[in-house]
Design a protein around this motif. Structure first.
Motif, PDB file in Angstrom:
ATOM      1  N   SER A 272       0.835  -1.202   0.000  1.00 25.46           N
ATOM      2  CA  SER A 272       0.000   0.000   0.000  1.00 25.46           C
ATOM      3  C   SER A 272       0.869   1.251   0.000  1.00 25.46           C
ATOM      4  N   TYR A 273       0.236   2.402  -0.256  1.00 25.09           N
ATOM      5  CA  TYR A 273       0.945   3.673  -0.114  1.00 25.09           C
ATOM      6  C   TYR A 273       1.336   3.904   1.342  1.00 25.09           C
ATOM      7  N   ASN A 274       0.555   3.359   2.256  1.00 21.82           N
ATOM      8  CA  ASN A 274       0.915   3.459   3.679  1.00 21.82           C
ATOM      9  C   ASN A 274       2.289   2.822   3.912  1.00 21.82           C
ATOM     10  N   ALA A 275       2.475   1.627   3.329  1.00 20.04           N
ATOM     11  CA  ALA A 275       3.732   0.904   3.533  1.00 20.04           C
ATOM     12  C   ALA A 275       4.905   1.651   2.901  1.00 20.04           C
ATOM     13  N   ILE A 276       4.688   2.200   1.700  1.00 18.47           N
ATOM     14  CA  ILE A 276       5.754   2.984   1.065  1.00 18.47           C
ATOM     15  C   ILE A 276       6.101   4.187   1.938  1.00 18.47           C
ATOM     16  N   GLY A 277       5.061   4.941   2.359  1.00 17.59           N
ATOM     17  CA  GLY A 277       5.288   6.139   3.162  1.00 17.59           C
ATOM     18  C   GLY A 277       5.971   5.846   4.483  1.00 17.59           C
ATOM     19  N   LYS A 278       5.589   4.756   5.115  1.00 16.56           N
ATOM     20  CA  LYS A 278       6.190   4.394   6.403  1.00 16.56           C
ATOM     21  C   LYS A 278       7.681   4.133   6.242  1.00 16.56           C
ATOM     22  N   GLY A 349      -6.564   2.724   3.514  1.00 19.89           N
ATOM     23  CA  GLY A 349      -7.709   1.814   3.524  1.00 19.89           C
ATOM     24  C   GLY A 349      -8.650   1.941   2.353  1.00 19.89           C
ATOM     25  N   THR A 350      -8.376   2.835   1.394  1.00 24.34           N
ATOM     26  CA  THR A 350      -9.266   2.986   0.245  1.00 24.34           C
ATOM     27  C   THR A 350      -8.471   3.117  -1.044  1.00 24.34           C
ATOM     28  N   LYS A 351      -9.090   2.708  -2.155  1.00 30.66           N
ATOM     29  CA  LYS A 351      -8.535   2.940  -3.485  1.00 30.66           C
ATOM     30  C   LYS A 351      -9.391   3.926  -4.273  1.00 30.66           C
ATOM     31  N   ASP A 352     -10.369   4.501  -3.607  1.00 31.24           N
ATOM     32  CA  ASP A 352     -11.270   5.460  -4.229  1.00 31.24           C
ATOM     33  C   ASP A 352     -10.745   6.872  -3.993  1.00 31.24           C
ATOM     34  N   ALA A 353     -10.303   7.544  -5.051  1.00 28.62           N
ATOM     35  CA  ALA A 353      -9.753   8.892  -4.913  1.00 28.62           C
ATOM     36  C   ALA A 353     -10.783   9.877  -4.377  1.00 28.62           C
ATOM     37  N   GLN A 354     -12.063   9.591  -4.589  1.00 27.41           N
ATOM     38  CA  GLN A 354     -13.113  10.480  -4.092  1.00 27.41           C
ATOM     39  C   GLN A 354     -13.237  10.422  -2.573  1.00 27.41           C
ATOM     40  N   GLN A 355     -12.611   9.458  -1.948  1.00 25.67           N
ATOM     41  CA  GLN A 355     -12.642   9.327  -0.488  1.00 25.67           C
ATOM     42  C   GLN A 355     -11.471  10.033   0.183  1.00 25.67           C
ATOM     43  N   VAL A 356     -10.504  10.492  -0.629  1.00 22.49           N
ATOM     44  CA  VAL A 356      -9.308  11.103  -0.052  1.00 22.49           C
ATOM     45  C   VAL A 356      -9.602  12.565   0.265  1.00 22.49           C
ATOM     46  N   ASP A 357      -9.808  12.850   1.543  1.00 25.64           N
ATOM     47  CA  ASP A 357     -10.045  14.212   2.007  1.00 25.64           C
ATOM     48  C   ASP A 357      -9.112  14.506   3.177  1.00 25.64           C
ATOM     49  N   ASP A 359      -9.604  14.362   6.380  1.00 31.59           N
ATOM     50  CA  ASP A 359      -9.655  13.333   7.418  1.00 31.59           C
ATOM     51  C   ASP A 359      -8.805  12.123   7.043  1.00 31.59           C
ATOM     52  N   LEU A 360      -8.913  11.717   5.789  1.00 35.93           N
ATOM     53  CA  LEU A 360      -8.160  10.540   5.358  1.00 35.93           C
ATOM     54  C   LEU A 360      -6.663  10.832   5.310  1.00 35.93           C
ATOM     55  N   LEU A 361      -6.291  12.064   5.017  1.00 35.72           N
ATOM     56  CA  LEU A 361      -4.882  12.437   5.052  1.00 35.72           C
ATOM     57  C   LEU A 361      -4.314  12.329   6.465  1.00 35.72           C
ATOM     58  N   VAL A 362      -5.125  12.720   7.441  1.00 37.41           N
ATOM     59  CA  VAL A 362      -4.695  12.577   8.839  1.00 37.41           C
ATOM     60  C   VAL A 362      -4.540  11.101   9.191  1.00 37.41           C
ATOM     61  N   SER A 363      -5.468  10.277   8.717  1.00 36.86           N
ATOM     62  CA  SER A 363      -5.368   8.835   8.943  1.00 36.86           C
ATOM     63  C   SER A 363      -4.122   8.269   8.266  1.00 36.86           C
ATOM     64  N   PHE A 364      -3.837   8.750   7.075  1.00 38.10           N
ATOM     65  CA  PHE A 364      -2.640   8.313   6.349  1.00 38.10           C
ATOM     66  C   PHE A 364      -1.374   8.656   7.131  1.00 38.10           C
ATOM     67  N   ALA A 365      -1.322   9.855   7.690  1.00 39.68           N
ATOM     68  CA  ALA A 365      -0.163  10.255   8.487  1.00 39.68           C
ATOM     69  C   ALA A 365       0.037   9.298   9.657  1.00 39.68           C
ATOM     70  N   ALA A 366      -1.059   8.938  10.314  1.00 43.82           N
ATOM     71  CA  ALA A 366      -0.966   8.025  11.464  1.00 43.82           C
ATOM     72  C   ALA A 366      -0.460   6.654  11.031  1.00 43.82           C
ATOM     73  N   LYS A 367      -0.950   6.162   9.894  1.00 45.83           N
ATOM     74  CA  LYS A 367      -0.554   4.829   9.434  1.00 45.83           C
ATOM     75  C   LYS A 367       0.896   4.792   8.959  1.00 45.83           C
ATOM     76  N   THR A 368       1.403   5.916   8.509  1.00 45.92           N
ATOM     77  CA  THR A 368       2.812   5.978   8.098  1.00 45.92           C
ATOM     78  C   THR A 368       3.717   6.399   9.247  1.00 45.92           C
ATOM     79  N   GLU A 369       3.115   6.662  10.414  1.00 47.98           N
ATOM     80  CA  GLU A 369       3.839   7.031  11.634  1.00 47.98           C
ATOM     81  C   GLU A 369       4.615   8.332  11.451  1.00 47.98           C
ATOM     82  N   ALA A 370       4.003   9.268  10.712  1.00 44.24           N
ATOM     83  CA  ALA A 370       4.607  10.583  10.478  1.00 44.24           C
ATOM     84  C   ALA A 370       3.714  11.663  11.079  1.00 44.24           C
TER      85      ALA A 370
END
Length: 437
Positions: A272-278, A349-357, A359-370
């Motif tokens: 996932s992009y989470n794994a790359i970012g982490k 957790g999503t592959k739908d670009a319409q879901q990326v807002d 809130d999801l960016l904050v979730s992404f930061a948490a999953k990448t531990e940044a």
């Protein structure tokens, strides 16, 4: 037709080097069935050894894998060095080596692989001028000896060749021997004006501060040495400076499919992009992590739905320390009918670009531990810069009018395109709970 057997002259062991440093060997066991990669003992004992791949190292940078055994294919790191798609078909056609016999393909192109990896016969025998694998034996076929033979490998599915650049921006593709310091991507028979598309997206990326190599467009008539079968394509070709080559040296690189230890056909979906970012944040640091976020947001905005694992790489300029490589393969894929409109990898957790807002960016930061501000600040800056660049320069890019309209319509509906607007600012001030925070 009479064939001259060379089965007894083909190698059973290939020497793997990083430049002049011996790294290990790939040995065929049981004919063409199994391939064993083993590190050289002296290489492992060298505390200042150059890095072959992060996939072989533990979190402290010490080797955790010293041997790999695979069937038919060569081990994943090396398999990813071989071309895919049309260039793979071209290589197979010219050599007669079956596509699945990767040991022989690697021997054939081992002197000019991506990065600083060199693979050659352990006994120093050169690969044959042309070969055909028939009935379990490698043989020469007299009537095919004159055919052009590629000696280089460029990863990816698009038809591309190594090239040299000469005064007056003249490009030439070597019909034989090694590739050059540039990559030329020819027009695609499947995707119309693909070189123009990539040139436009790279221009936009450059305008908003994404790190890109030197690139340009040239008509195929201005390119010398285009192989037979491709020379009649009267259209633009895209060319780009190789960031793994300098006039006097080669620079080692690897993509994230190699880093995750996967075969090329696993570049979609498994990670996932989470794994790359982490990994980027943990190993490469803040600056490269912000650049990763910038490219990711840019890709969502323009509709680049093909940013798979092999389109993210690290470069080892000093031979040991990984840094995020310049960007490449930036293309708006949504303009082509039949192309999947979903993200190729999962984003928080999503592959739908319409879901990326937001809130999801904050979730992404948490999953990448940044830190979340690394993501929110970079994403907001990217959206603002892109909108400015798109408004000012889109009409001057070699994009079809309907393509520009498709991207503009996308920007009007994407939640992420509203970052920095009054609406998102008010939401942040209200302190609305964020997903994954």
């Amino acid at each position: 037709m009479k064939k001259t057997r060379v089965a007894d002259t083909r190698p059973s062991t290939l020497l793997v080097k990083l430049g002049d440093t011996a790294v290990g060997t790939i040995t065929q066991l049981g004919g063409f069935d199994r391939n064993l990669f083993a590190f050289d003992a002296a290489y492992l004992a060298d505390a200042q050894r150059p890095t072959l791949s992060l996939s072989f190292l533990d979190v402290e940078g010490q080797p955790r894998i010293t041997e790999q055994l695979t069937r038919s294919k060569v081990p994943p790191f090396f398999s990813n060095l071989l071309p895919e798609g049309m260039l793979r078909e071209y290589l197979v056609e010219r050599t007669g080596i079956p596509s699945e016999k990767e040991f022989l393909l690697l021997w054939m192109v081992g002197r000019d692989l991506p990065g600083n990896v060199i693979v050659e016969d352990m006994e120093g025998r050169p690969s044959p001028p042309l070969s055909e694998y028939l009935g379990g034996r490698l043989s020469l076929t007299a009537n095919r000896r004159a055919a052009p033979l590629p000696r280089f490998s460029l990863a990816g599915v698009q038809m591309k060749f190594g090239a040299g650049k000469h005064p007056g921006n003249r490009l030439s593709i070597p019909a034989r021997g090694l590739g050059g310091d540039w990559i030329v991507k020819l027009p695609s028979p499947q995707y119309d004006s693909l070189p123009d598309n990539e040139y436009s997206m790279m221009m936009l990326g450059k305008d908003i501060g994404i790190d890109v190599p030197e690139f340009g467009l040239a008509t195929t008539k201005r390119i010398e040495g285009i192989p037979e079968g491709f020379a009649n394509l009267d259209a633009n070709a895209y060319y780009v400076k190789r960031f793994d080559r300098t006039p006097k040296s080669r620079i080692h690189i690897e993509d994230f499919n190699q880093i995750f230890g996967q075969f090329p056909d696993q570049k979609y979906g498994k990670q996932s992009y989470n794994a790359i970012g982490k990994n980027i944040f943990r190993i490469l640091g803040e600056a490269d992590y912000r650049e990763f976020v910038r490219r990711l947001v840019f890709s969502i905005l323009v509709g680049n739905m093909d940013m798979h694992l092999k389109n993210w790489s690290v470069v080892y300029k000093d031979g040991r320390t990984p840094r995020l490589s310049p960007a490449y393969d930036l293309v708006s894929t949504i303009v082509y009918p039949g192309i999947d409109k979903a993200l190729p990898l999962s984003f928080a957790g999503t592959k739908d670009a319409q879901q990326v807002d937001e809130d999801l960016l904050v979730s992404f930061a948490a999953k990448t531990e940044a830190p979340r501000n690394y993501v929110l600040e970079t994403a907001t800056e990217t959206v603002r810069s892109f909108k400015d660049a798109w408004s000012a320069k889109a009409k001057d890019l070699p994009l079809r009018k309907e393509w520009r309209e498709m991207i503009s319509a996308r920007l009007a509906t994407l939640p992420i395109a509203n970052l920095g607007s009054q609406e998102t600012t008010k939401k942040r001030r209200r302190g609305r709970p964020r997903r994954g925070a």
